[in-house]
Design a protein around this motif. Structure first.
Motif, mmCIF file in Angstrom:
data_model
loop_
_atom_site.group_PDB
_atom_site.id
_atom_site.type_symbol
_atom_site.label_atom_id
_atom_site.label_comp_id
_atom_site.label_asym_id
_atom_site.label_seq_id
_atom_site.Cartn_x
_atom_site.Cartn_y
_atom_site.Cartn_z
ATOM 1 N N TYR A 108 0.837 -1.189 0.000
ATOM 2 C CA TYR A 108 0.000 0.000 0.000
ATOM 3 C C TYR A 108 0.874 1.240 0.000
ATOM 4 O O TYR A 108 1.711 1.412 0.873
ATOM 5 N N LYS A 109 0.689 2.073 -0.998
ATOM 6 C CA LYS A 109 1.470 3.308 -1.076
ATOM 7 C C LYS A 109 0.691 4.412 -0.373
ATOM 8 O O LYS A 109 -0.473 4.654 -0.695
ATOM 9 N N VAL A 110 1.332 5.026 0.578
ATOM 10 C CA VAL A 110 0.651 6.049 1.379
ATOM 11 C C VAL A 110 1.528 7.298 1.491
ATOM 12 O O VAL A 110 2.684 7.313 1.062
ATOM 13 N N GLN A 111 0.942 8.319 2.067
ATOM 14 C CA GLN A 111 1.675 9.551 2.328
ATOM 15 C C GLN A 111 1.718 9.750 3.842
ATOM 16 O O GLN A 111 0.722 9.563 4.530
ATOM 17 N N VAL A 112 2.874 10.114 4.353
ATOM 18 C CA VAL A 112 3.004 10.343 5.792
ATOM 19 C C VAL A 112 3.364 11.811 6.024
ATOM 20 O O VAL A 112 4.296 12.331 5.404
#
Lengths: 178, 292
Positions: A108-112
């Motif tokens: 899962y590609k996410v933004q932090v």
């Protein structure tokens, strides 16, 4: 109605939300300052980190002294002259995750986005991250870069050519259920 | 009633949320603090010696330190000797870290054309809240090769002396470090039967950092009385400034000892500060690494 409230209330008080917290005590954070004069690498393999998937929050904390350099003198200078680990022993990050984290295994590609505190200074940082949900573990990877000057880390002009103005940081951690 | 229950529900829910938000970083921090308890204290001194007196520090594993120690002549030489600058005494030294705790060294001083070999071992390292001091053992063998045609009996054995020092140091604050160093010297040959061949001394020294990279240092070496009787030996006192620049440490020093290794500055100092027998000089160290 009263009964309904009581049930909801009881469930909130006594039944913990499903185990969606992940934790690690041996996450890895490394940085690499590359200049034509000198390459400086350091890795900290004792990073404490936690992710709460339901709340989509994430936190990291580490001891600056646990950064290991290949040269002992560099390590001493890092602790004594730059990061001042006696005064500011920890670096901390606290942030939120945007993007979908599924419940089935997969990447899962996410933004932090969050706040990084070190050397007594807090700065906002954001980075893309990759969360790889596997059977019984969650592997997280991310990379971002920091400027020492943003954290009030002064570099004397004599060694300015030896320390990069912007230093890439790599994060990797294998989380286990809490 | 319903309203109250609803409010109560909100309150509990809100509390729960806040408690959880805090706990993520907080709980991590708490367990990290547990781990933090006994940390090794590093950087007690910048260099491997204060002026002449060794410190608890030694080069790290696979790191080589090259050192030049240099002393001009006595300041009281006056303008004829350009206040000592016409004369010079020098020592070159190499120190190598076999492990982070064990280092070996070799050196050569121009005074008496003396070779020296040394071992330094970090026996104990100061930690926060547990071990109060760092202790290093320092052993030094010296052999002088100055020719004396009138003393043909001086063979290598007679020219050799041994110095053993126990260095006990504590970093009190980030700026202040102090050390106490008892020393035992053994000379294979002494001038007369009245001179002791086993000689004891006690040294004390310290540094006070005044910027991140500069400090003032001082050492005092006290030779216990009635040991060396044929020459009038004095205790040696040295003052210095350490300047650190990356891989170098520069030390500018003033001392009444002309010698720079064990038996020389401890048991063969004849000058006194009061009479102006002061040597100006410097130590320069440079670190080289052989790791990868």
């Amino acid at each position: 109605m009263k009964v309904l409230y009581s049930i909801i209330l009881a469930s909130m008080l006594y039944i913990p939300t499903q185990a969606q917290s992940w934790i690690t005590r041996n996450g890895k954070i490394s940085f690499y300052s590359k200049t034509p004069m000198e390459d400086i690498k350091a890795v900290n393999s004792q990073v404490f980190a936690a992710i709460d998937v339901s709340k989509k929050t994430i936190a990291f904390t580490l001891l600056q002294k646990n950064f290991l350099f290949e040269k002992q003198l560099m390590q001493e200078h890092f602790n004594e002259n730059y990061i001042e680990s006696d005064k500011y022993p920890k670096a901390q990050f606290e942030g939120t995750i945007t993007g979908n984290i599924g419940t089935t295994p997969g990447v899962y590609k996410v933004q932090v986005d969050g706040k990084l505190t070190m050397h007594g200074v807090t700065q906002p940082v954001s980075m893309p991250a990759e969360l790889n949900l596997q059977q019984g573990k969650l592997v997280g990877k991310s990379a971002f870069s920091i400027k020492p000057s943003d954290y009030n880390i002064k570099i004397p002009s004599l060694v300015k050519d030896k320390i990069a103005a912007e230093i890439p940081v790599q994060v990797s951690a294998e989380f286990l259920p809490k | 009633m319903q309203k109250t229950a609803f409010l109560f529900l909100l309150l509990v829910a809100g509390n729960r949320l806040m408690a959880q938000d805090n706990s993520l970083l907080q709980s991590l921090d708490d367990s990290l603090s547990m781990q933090q308890k006994h940390e090794v204290v590093t950087g007690t001194f910048k260099a491997t010696q204060i002026v002449n007196l060794p410190t608890v520090e030694s080069p790290g594993k696979k790191s080589l330190q090259f050192m030049i120690m240099h002393r001009f002549g006595k300041l009281n030489g006056g303008s004829y000797e350009l206040f000592g600058l016409d004369n010079a005494s020098i020592r070159f030294g190499f120190d190598y870290g076999i492990t982070d705790r064990l280092a070996v060294g070799v050196g050569r001083s121009s005074e008496d054309k003396t070779f020296d070999g040394s071992l330094k071992y970090k026996l104990l390292q100061q930690t926060t809240h547990q071990i109060p001091v760092s202790v290093s053992l320092y052993g030094l063998v010296t052999n002088y090769t100055q020719r004396y045609t009138d003393k043909p009996y001086l063979d290598a054995r007679y020219r050799t002396a041994y110095t053993t020092q126990v260095i006990i140091a504590r970093k009190f604050t980030r700026n202040l470090s102090l050390e106490v160093v008892p020393a035992w010297m053994h000379f294979n040959l002494v001038p007369t039967a009245q001179d002791k061949s086993d000689v004891f001394a006690v040294s004390a020294g310290g540094r006070m950092k005044f910027t991140k990279r500069m400090s003032i240092t001082a050492e005092y070496n006290y030779l216990l009385p009635d040991q060396v009787v044929t020459t009038s030996v004095k205790s040696s006192m040295s003052l210095g400034i350490d300047i650190e620049t990356g891989g170098h440490v520069f030390q500018l020093v003033f001392t009444n000892a002309s010698g720079m290794v064990g038996p020389y500055y401890l048991a063969k100092t004849t000058g006194t500060w009061g009479k102006g027998d002061i040597f100006f000089g410097f130590n320069v160290t440079r670190a080289f690494n052989f790791k990868k």
